[in-house]
Scaffold this active site. Structure first.
Site, mmCIF file in Angstrom:
data_model
loop_
_atom_site.group_PDB
_atom_site.id
_atom_site.type_symbol
_atom_site.label_atom_id
_atom_site.label_comp_id
_atom_site.label_asym_id
_atom_site.label_seq_id
_atom_site.Cartn_x
_atom_site.Cartn_y
_atom_site.Cartn_z
ATOM 1 N N GLU A 42 0.839 -1.201 0.000
ATOM 2 C CA GLU A 42 0.000 0.000 0.000
ATOM 3 C C GLU A 42 0.875 1.252 0.000
ATOM 4 O O GLU A 42 1.879 1.332 0.704
ATOM 5 C CB GLU A 42 -0.889 -0.024 1.247
ATOM 6 C CG GLU A 42 -1.798 1.169 1.390
ATOM 7 C CD GLU A 42 -2.613 1.124 2.679
ATOM 8 O OE1 GLU A 42 -3.715 1.689 2.682
ATOM 9 O OE2 GLU A 42 -2.142 0.526 3.674
ATOM 10 N N LYS A 108 -9.571 2.053 -2.738
ATOM 11 C CA LYS A 108 -9.786 1.449 -1.416
ATOM 12 C C LYS A 108 -11.174 1.822 -0.892
ATOM 13 O O LYS A 108 -11.509 2.997 -0.756
ATOM 14 C CB LYS A 108 -8.705 1.935 -0.453
ATOM 15 C CG LYS A 108 -8.724 1.285 0.923
ATOM 16 C CD LYS A 108 -7.558 1.808 1.759
ATOM 17 C CE LYS A 108 -7.481 1.149 3.119
ATOM 18 N NZ LYS A 108 -6.356 1.700 3.920
ATOM 19 N N CYS A 142 -5.250 -3.186 2.508
ATOM 20 C CA CYS A 142 -5.044 -3.053 3.957
ATOM 21 C C CYS A 142 -6.314 -3.235 4.793
ATOM 22 O O CYS A 142 -6.747 -4.349 5.041
ATOM 23 C CB CYS A 142 -4.374 -1.706 4.249
ATOM 24 S SG CYS A 142 -3.477 -1.697 5.833
#
Length: 255
Positions: A42, A108, A142
């Site tokens: 990330e 994300k 994540c």
């Protein structure tokens, strides 16, 4: 289908310094000549920064161009998450670059509100499934790891992976949830984490990993490293035929 080689880069990211990080990755990849897919963590050019205004790039910026150069040189796809601005909004965006330079992307969805990510970045909406060399991939980022409904294997994907900056205080959670995602989705699962300490003082213990659909994990430890794993299409689909748990999965839509 052929087996696939997947290379994970587990770096000590240089804080908020894209140029230095790209130089680092070029050096780390010099000795890696045979792979199908290279995955970076990330925000691989900056670390998990809440200063996107000074670090944002366009999708045709220098970091994505670097990814395209590497993809062409290695004849491999390259994937990682970056700080990308588009139409006045800033995203923590996963960029998937194919060997021919074409791009797919995923923004994300689950922003880490305890770290104020939601105050600096716009959330994504849609799950991405990438078809590549006969395999189906589901890239996630994540904090997405904590939300299993979003990763539920409704698309019969073969591989799910998480690009992360997952810090040491919750390291045991990282390892356990990754194994769960592999088992419950009957898919290969990869976790791509960083090591070192970032500019806010957070420490990272790495343990990037490849996990089989049965939950067998191979972790990379706490040092900066590049490692290539090989996965088997026939083993995955033989297992699904012998133990067809996906036939009994629930179906639903996420709004």
């Amino acid at each position: 289908m052929e087996d696939l080689k997947i290379t994970i880069i587990q770096p000590d990211i240089i804080w908020e310094n894209p140029e230095a990080n790209l130089d680092k990755y070029s050096e780390l990849l010099e000795k890696n000549n045979e792979t199908d897919l290279i995955i970076l963590p990330e925000m691989f050019t900056t670390g998990f920064s809440m200063h996107p205004e000074k670090l944002k790039e366009q999708v045709n910026g220098p970091s994505v161009k670097w990814m395209q150069q590497v993809a062409a040189q290695k004849n491999a796809a390259v994937v990682g998450s970056l700080i990308i601005e588009e139409l006045g909004k800033i995203y923590n965006r996963a960029i998937w670059v194919f060997p021919d330079g074409k791009i797919e992307s995923y923004d994300k969805r689950h922003l880490y509100s305890m770290g104020q990510e939601h105050l600096h970045y716009a959330p994504g909406k849609d799950k991405l499934i990438v078809d590549y060399r006969g395999w189906k991939f589901c890239p996630q980022i994540c904090y997405d790891l904590r939300f299993p409904a979003f990763a539920r294997n409704l698309e019969d994907y073969d591989v799910v992976f998480y690009m992360a900056n997952w810090p040491s205080p919750r390291h045991h959670v990282w390892k356990n949830l990754l194994i769960s995602r592999a088992i419950e989705n009957q898919a290969y699962c990869f976790g791509i984490n960083r090591v070192g300490t970032d500019g806010t003082g957070l420490k990272y213990l790495g343990d990037s990993t490849s996990i089989s659909p049965k939950g067998k994990a191979e972790f990379m430890g706490e040092n900066e490293a590049v490692k290539t794993f090989e996965i088997s299409y026939s083993e995955l689909h033989d297992f699904r035929r012998k133990f067809p748990l996906l036939n009994d999965r629930d179906t639903f839509s996420i709004l």
